[in-house]
Design a protein around this motif. Structure first.
Motif, PDB file in Angstrom:
ATOM      1  N   UNK A  39      20.207  16.420  69.564  1.00 17.29           N
ATOM      2  CA  UNK A  39      20.006  17.737  68.945  1.00 17.29           C
ATOM      3  C   UNK A  39      21.137  18.049  67.966  1.00 17.29           C
ATOM      4  N   UNK A  40      20.990  17.551  66.759  1.00 16.45           N
ATOM      5  CA  UNK A  40      22.035  17.724  65.732  1.00 16.45           C
ATOM      6  C   UNK A  40      21.479  18.626  64.630  1.00 16.45           C
ATOM      7  N   UNK A  41      22.141  19.725  64.376  1.00 19.13           N
ATOM      8  CA  UNK A  41      21.657  20.671  63.366  1.00 19.13           C
ATOM      9  C   UNK A  41      21.579  20.040  61.983  1.00 19.13           C
ATOM     10  N   UNK A  42      20.500  20.304  61.276  1.00 18.74           N
ATOM     11  CA  UNK A  42      20.348  19.844  59.897  1.00 18.74           C
ATOM     12  C   UNK A  42      19.898  18.404  59.762  1.00 18.74           C
ATOM     13  N   UNK A  43      19.666  17.725  60.883  1.00 16.88           N
ATOM     14  CA  UNK A  43      19.337  16.290  60.826  1.00 16.88           C
ATOM     15  C   UNK A  43      17.909  16.040  60.347  1.00 16.88           C
ATOM     16  N   UNK A  44      17.010  16.921  60.780  1.00 24.18           N
ATOM     17  CA  UNK A  44      15.591  16.689  60.472  1.00 24.18           C
ATOM     18  C   UNK A  44      15.149  17.652  59.379  1.00 24.18           C
ATOM     19  N   UNK A  45      14.503  17.089  58.349  1.00 22.12           N
ATOM     20  CA  UNK A  45      14.010  17.905  57.236  1.00 22.12           C
ATOM     21  C   UNK A  45      12.739  18.645  57.662  1.00 22.12           C
ATOM     22  N   UNK A  46      12.298  19.573  56.824  1.00 24.07           N
ATOM     23  CA  UNK A  46      11.109  20.372  57.168  1.00 24.07           C
ATOM     24  C   UNK A  46       9.875  19.502  57.370  1.00 24.07           C
ATOM     25  N   UNK A  47       9.797  18.395  56.610  1.00 18.40           N
ATOM     26  CA  UNK A  47       8.611  17.536  56.730  1.00 18.40           C
ATOM     27  C   UNK A  47       8.715  16.581  57.924  1.00 18.40           C
ATOM     28  N   UNK A  48       9.747  16.740  58.740  1.00 15.56           N
ATOM     29  CA  UNK A  48       9.871  15.921  59.958  1.00 15.56           C
ATOM     30  C   UNK A  48      10.696  14.660  59.750  1.00 15.56           C
ATOM     31  N   UNK A  49      10.993  14.330  58.479  1.00 16.92           N
ATOM     32  CA  UNK A  49      11.803  13.126  58.232  1.00 16.92           C
ATOM     33  C   UNK A  49      13.281  13.416  58.403  1.00 16.92           C
TER      34      UNK A  49
END
Ligand SMILES: Cc1cc2nc3c(=O)[nH]c(=O)nc-3n(C[C@H](O)[C@H](O)[C@H](O)COP(=O)(O)OP(=O)(O)OC[C@H]3O[C@@H](n4cnc5c(N)ncnc54)[C@H](O)[C@@H]3O)c2cc1C
Length: 492
Positions: A117-127
């Protein structure tokens, strides 16, 4: 079932491919389809860190090209995911809208990287953010290699085997690397505190900065207006920021069970199977490799995946799989990083009345430990010198009562000479040399007598060294001994 039985395999990875290989080798009589969501033929996933380090050529890790299947009358469907099992209709539904009917379905879906659970790791499109990669596939490896070009600093998250191999590979490629590990010590599942200390020292001297007891809170990035973000840094739990343009996530894996779960098969950590690798819910469905849970255990290693593939192939053909089928095996974990010798076997935790034999030489980076329970080996750590790994693996596998002088299994390495117990001459024929494929010294000797004269030829006949590859030196040692031996000395 009427007509030729239709066997459908989901997943063309290490277990799925080996299953197809075993089944097709057992004879004709099956209509085999393999469905894989990765592109191309099967490849040796365990060699990816070597490809990253530049010590292994990418084309050498291929296990089979696409023609391999066609030549054997099997069908390979690549780049397409299976998305639903229709158990009532005995059909496997694919993401492209098609469906494949089956009489027997083999789930070999492997595992996927666990994402922290790292903030900012996953973009809005899930990538994942550009610059961040969770390392599992050949495509991930290619992506990392592309990102290494022009990168200035990499952070590798996870101080387990894969994190260590990746950190060392990137360092070997010339990139400054920081390894961040949440736990108090490296490889805490396999190593005790003493071994982890020696390992950390060795890894640091290989050029990797090691931070244990540190978690990543969030990633920093810059973003062009309306465009994709690019990684610029890693923020640790205590607020410290590490500048980084490459972030590799190696935080463990999770069995891929989504298909089985949606089909109401019994799931624990993996798909729960019996000793024939059949789902305990549906006898037409098998599960093998990383996605399978057998007797309460999932493995995540090649040796069990390949042993399970063989048992399942035998069971599908109706052949005898022995009294019990797959019985499980002790975990043997070896690190594949240039200059770091490490094998962790079985459970090397002491306590509970266990006898512990230890030899350490931190200056040479050596730490060796045997844990003995009831006169039998329960586990071992060999760091800095793994030459006794063959003998120790064999003692662990067979549960043999140990000799009274246990230290002879370790102590011989003090003076740097080959331990007598591990010389090719002294190893018994039934000693397992290649753990991944279960190849014994006797099988290697038989291959030699059959005309094999180098490790490649032995591999072609026995498969020895075709898994993680760490036994290659041992195979070459046996070949050298055979070549030097008087003909009369070579065992029949
Ligand atoms: C970089 C790396 C290094 C490793 N090194 C070692 C090592 O040195 N020694 C060792 O013992 N183990 C090692 N391992 C672990 C080893 O690779 C695995 O245990 C082994 O690959 C398990 O085989 P598998 O077939 O179960 O899973 P995989 O090899 O992962 O294959 C599963 C395949 O199924 C596909 N799939 C999943 N779901 C679907 C679907 N719905 N439809 C179609 N296809 C699907 C996946 O994309 C994948 O291609 C390593 C793993 C990695 C990632």
């Amino acid at each position: 079932m009427a007509g030729v039985p239709r066997v459908v395999v989901v997943g063309n990875g290490m277990a799925g491919f080996r299953f197809a290989q075993e089944l097709l080798a057992l004879g004709p009589g099956f209509d085999v389809t393999v469905v894989g969501d990765e592109p191309g033929g099967a490849y040796n996933r365990a060699q990816l860190p070597g490809v990253l380090a530049g010590t292994v050529r990418e084309d050498s890790i291929e296990l089979a090209d696409e023609d391999w299947y066609a030549v054997r009358g099997a069908r390979l469907m690549t780049g397409v995911a299976a998305c639903r099992i229709d158990r009532g209709g005995q059909r496997l539904e694919l993401a492209d809208g098609s469906a494949v009917p089956y009489d027997v379905l083999v789930l070999a879906t492997g595992s996927e990287p666990a994402l922290p659970p790292v903030g900012g790791l996953v973009e809005r499109d899930g990538r994942l953010l550009t610059g961040a990669v969770a390392f599992r596939t050949l495509a991930d490896c290619a992506q990392i290699r592309a990102l290494v070009n022009g990168a200035r600093h990499a952070v590798v998250l996870g101080g387990g085997v894969l994190g260590l191999e990746t950190a060392c590979a990137l360092t070997a490629a010339g990139l400054p690397v920081t390894l961040v590990h949440r736990g108090p010590r490296l490889m805490e599942r396999q190593l005790d505190a003493g071994a982890a200390r020696v390992l950390a020292r060795t890894v640091r001297s290989a050029g990797v900065a090691v931070r244990t007891g540190a978690a990543v809170r969030e990633v920093r990035s810059i973003r062009a207006v309306g465009g994709a973000g690019h990684l610029t840094g890693i923020v640790l739990d205590d607020g410290e920021v590490l500048g980084a343009d490459l972030f590799i996530i190696c935080c463990g894996t999770r069995p891929r069970t989504e298909l089985a779960r949606a089909a109401d098969l019994a799931i624990g950590a993996g798909v729960i199977v019996d000793d024939q690798m059949r789902s305990v819910t549906d006898g037409r469905i098998f599960a093998i490799g990383d996605c399978a849970e057998h007797r309460g255990r999932t493995h995540g290693l090649i040796a069990p995946a390949w042993a399970q593939a063989r048992v399942a192939a035998m069971a599908v053909t109706g052949r005898d799989t022995g009294d019990t089928g797959y019985v499980g095996q002790p975990a043997v974990v070896r690190l594949k990083a240039a200059g770091i010798e490490l094998a962790a076997l079985g459970s090397a935790r002491g306590g509970g009345g266990a006898e512990v034999i230890r030899f350490t030489d931190p200056a040479r980076g050596v730490y060796q430990k045997l844990v003995v329970r009831d006169g039998r080996l329960a586990g071992a750590i060999l760091l800095g010198d793994t030459r006794t790994a063959g003998t120790i693996t064999q003692l662990l596998d067979r549960g043999t009562t140990l000799p009274a002088d246990r230290s002879a299994l370790l102590v011989a390495s003090r003076d740097g000479t080959a331990p007598a117990a591990d010389s090719p001459v002294r190893l018994p024929g039934h000693a397992t040399i290649c753990q991944c494929n279960g190849v014994t010294k006797a099988a290697i000797c038989a291959a030699w007598q059959d005309g094999a004269r180098d490790a490649g030829q032995v591999a072609a006949r026995t498969r020895a060294s075709t898994g993680c590859g760490t036994c290659r030196d041992a195979v070459e040692g046996i070949m050298a001994w055979l070549a030097a031996a008087e003909p009369g000395l070579v065992p029949a």
